[in-house]
Design an enzyme around this catalytic site. Structure first.
Site, short mmCIF file in Angstrom:
data_model
loop_
_atom_site.label_atom_id
_atom_site.label_comp_id
_atom_site.label_asym_id
_atom_site.label_seq_id
_atom_site.Cartn_x
_atom_site.Cartn_y
_atom_site.Cartn_z
N ASP A 1 74.25 28.82 80.24
CA ASP A 1 72.93 28.64 79.65
C ASP A 1 71.85 28.78 80.73
OD1 ASP A 1 70.97 28.13 77.81
OD2 ASP A 1 71.66 26.12 77.28
N HIS B 1 71.19 36.89 70.71
CA HIS B 1 70.24 35.92 71.25
C HIS B 1 69.46 36.50 72.43
CE1 HIS B 1 68.47 32.11 72.29
NE2 HIS B 1 69.01 32.13 73.48
#
Length: 312
Positions: free
Chosen positions: A148, A221
């Site tokens: 992330d 994404h």
């Protein structure tokens, strides 16, 4: 303010996030002054006591709280209540919040003590509506298994993208803070083969390398969350996301937190994710990640915060 709130620091191993709402008719101004002094004291104290602990407390002030506390006008140019973004399938909801605290530390004990001290001051005049305990998962991955924040700015780029500048001189050095609490549907996610998961994210799972544009799906994404200005320059935000969870309850998620010099960058990213680009081509990660809360909160700049802490 002698010890600034450290927005541009990198994520630490442990984090506590808290959102507070003022009680009706509570005398919040006098308590707020004590709270500001506490935040300054904690940041200064832990910098001395835990030299390499990268401990920090960042306090954000919401639109309604700014008004209620009688803080200076005009407001920061882009400070506002978040308005829901409704797409064809998913909605970025809006949740009220007056103050947000982002507590970081190598040791969860430090985060716990900071949260306890904040609660001791605030409980008489406010209710805590969110308290999330985050942790570093393996090599910085989310519970979904992908690293992330790979596209985060690094080094000297961090203050460039995170801190308000000459576009709003009265609040230069401040930062817009946006948070979302996501819950993940792990049963559905884990039913996908790795190759399909990679298409959702737009990156290869093990190597963390971004897919080439000719391979990466347009509803991935990374394709929708990455934006550019008119000249083709990347517009970035600082993400300090942290995983959280209660395995016995089957509840796991990601607490998304972004710092940016302007909220419009975050707004465009969210619009692309929930509405889609073009409309309808929404971020496929939302099929597995449901937002529970949304808040827009501004962190007071250090020069202005000094006035708050001194009671002027």
């Amino acid at each position: 303010m002698n010890q600034p709130q450290n927005v541009t620091d990198y994520p630490n191993n442990n984090t506590i996030f808290m959102v507070w709402r003022f009680k009706d008719d509570a005398d919040v101004k006098s308590v707020f002054e004590k709270l500001c002094s506490l935040v300054e004291n904690m940041n200064r104290s832990y910098a001395i006591r835990v030299v390499n602990g990268r401990t920090s407390c960042v306090m954000g002030i919401g639109y309604a709280a700014w008004i209620k506390l009688g803080l200076p006008m005009p407001l920061p140019k882009e400070l506002k209540d978040f308005e829901p973004i409704t797409g064809s399938k998913h909605t970025a909801i809006a949740s009220p919040g007056d103050l947000h605290f982002h507590l970081r530390g190598m040791d969860m004990g430090i985060c716990f003590d900071m949260a306890s001290d904040i609660a001791h001051v605030l409980c008489p005049v406010a209710d805590c509506t969110q308290e999330v305990h985050g942790f570093r998962y393996w090599d910085g991955r989310s519970i979904l298994g992908f690293v992330d924040g790979t596209e985060n700015p690094i080094g000297e780029e961090r203050p460039l993208f995170a801190l308000v500048g000459d576009e709003d001189p009265a609040y230069a050095g401040g930062s817009y803070l946006f948070v979302q609490k996501y819950l993940h549907n792990m049963k559905n996610w884990e039913s996908l083969p790795t190759e399909e998961q990679e298409k959702v994210i737009g990156r290869y799972k093990m190597s963390d390398i971004e897919m080439p544009d000719e391979v990466k799906p347009t509803n991935s994404h990374s394709a929708l969350a990455g934006i550019e200005d008119e000249a083709g320059n990347d517009l970035k935000i600082i993400r300090d996301n942290m995983p959280f969870g209660h395995p016995s309850k089957g509840e796991v998620g990601t607490y998304f937190i972004a710092y940016s010099k302007n909220f419009s960058t975050v707004q465009e990213m969210l619009t692309r994710m929930f509405i889609g680009n073009p409309p309808g081509n929404y971020d496929r990660i939302l099929d597995f990640s449901t937002p529970q809360t949304e808040h827009t909160i501004f962190r007071a700049n250090d020069q202005y915060a000094a006035a708050i802490f001194s009671g002027t």
